[in-house]
Design an enzyme around this catalytic site. Sequence first.
Site, short mmCIF file in Angstrom:
data_model
loop_
_atom_site.label_atom_id
_atom_site.label_comp_id
_atom_site.label_asym_id
_atom_site.label_seq_id
_atom_site.Cartn_x
_atom_site.Cartn_y
_atom_site.Cartn_z
CG ASP A 51 -1.67 1.34 1.35
OD1 ASP A 51 -2.61 1.53 0.56
OD2 ASP A 51 -1.30 2.16 2.21
CE1 TYR A 56 1.01 7.83 3.28
CE2 TYR A 56 1.31 5.68 2.29
CZ TYR A 56 0.60 6.51 3.12
OH TYR A 56 -0.50 6.05 3.78
CE LYS A 82 -3.61 5.12 1.97
NZ LYS A 82 -2.33 4.44 1.65
N GLY A 231 -1.69 1.56 11.47
CA GLY A 231 -1.34 2.19 12.74
C GLY A 231 -1.54 1.28 13.93
CB ILE A 237 2.46 4.40 22.64
CG1 ILE A 237 2.56 4.19 24.15
CG2 ILE A 237 1.14 3.91 22.07
CD1 ILE A 237 1.60 5.04 24.95
CB ALA A 239 6.46 0.20 18.00
N PRO A 242 5.32 1.90 26.41
CG PRO A 242 3.82 1.19 28.03
CD PRO A 242 4.53 0.72 26.81
#
Length: 331
Positions: A51, A56, A82, A231, A237, A239, A242
């Site tokens: 995608d 991008y 897109k 996402g 956070i 990946a 935290p």
Amino acid sequence: MSGNPSRSRIGFASRLGFGASGIGTLYRDVSEAQAADVLTKAYDGGMRYFDSAPLYGHGLSEHRLGSFLRTIDRKTVTVSTKVGRYMVPPYGEMVNYGLWASPLRLKPVFDYSYAGTMRSLEQSASRLGIADFDLIYIHDVDRFTYGDAYERRFNEAIEGCYRALDDLRKAGHIKAIGIGVNEGDVATRFVKACSLDAVMMAGRYTLLDRGAEADLLPEAKRQGVEIVVAGVFNSGILAAGPGNSGTTFDYGAPPDDVVIRAKAIEAICNRYGVPLQAAAIQFPFRNPQVSAAVLGMSRPERIAQNLGWAELSIPDELWGEIEQLFEPVRR
């Protein structure tokens, strides 16, 4: 509008997709050699859905993906891009390149008209080097992008963008139409307003954020619309974890309640010896409405890592404990 689950046209070549924003130099520069290497490793690892989008790298991502596609059998992959923007030379005008570290020096023009959609697709076809598209998403028609102009842009997208794509779908030039946004209620509105095949939902159906459960997922099920999640790490956070001081949630500093919930989820994962990242990748697939998950990657070593997390065995008990965290939110 009546739903028809049997009308799906997509048939994703793999459930795990490669998101090509990273090779467009999102956040960091990526060389041509590195982009080619990461695409090859993704394909060799079994990823068959790719995608991209004109935004991008201001066309760079599509250029690089197109170079790769010319080295493989086109029939083995699902390709999506897109519409909603096309690129023009800036002719001396200052351009804000935003999060792109080393994009093509082109200026994006927002355009959801019929003609603008056709122009966008013509440019994408030239960059990707393909004449047929499996799936085209209408991109970023949401409040975050447009603020007070959202309502006008929504109507433009329905009257222009969607009408153009529907004509192309009827003529057999594209297989499927989708909407790609970050807001569940906006996606739901599109699903009700037109005949979509898919929704790419970024960040709203994740291990940490279940916003899409309230409106989008039930409506998509009624209409027979497939869900593609993006996402899954909520921009960082899930990946980095935290506890990382520089971590982000939705591309900004995470609110305190989000950090608390993420730490609670991480603690559950730790008790079962399951990496937080593995749970983040696998969570969306627990819902049968989800057909694919797109992961953005620009480093070759991330391919094997993410593929490994996607295949890791996760006990049902872990999912049960995480569900209990969200019960108060649902009530």
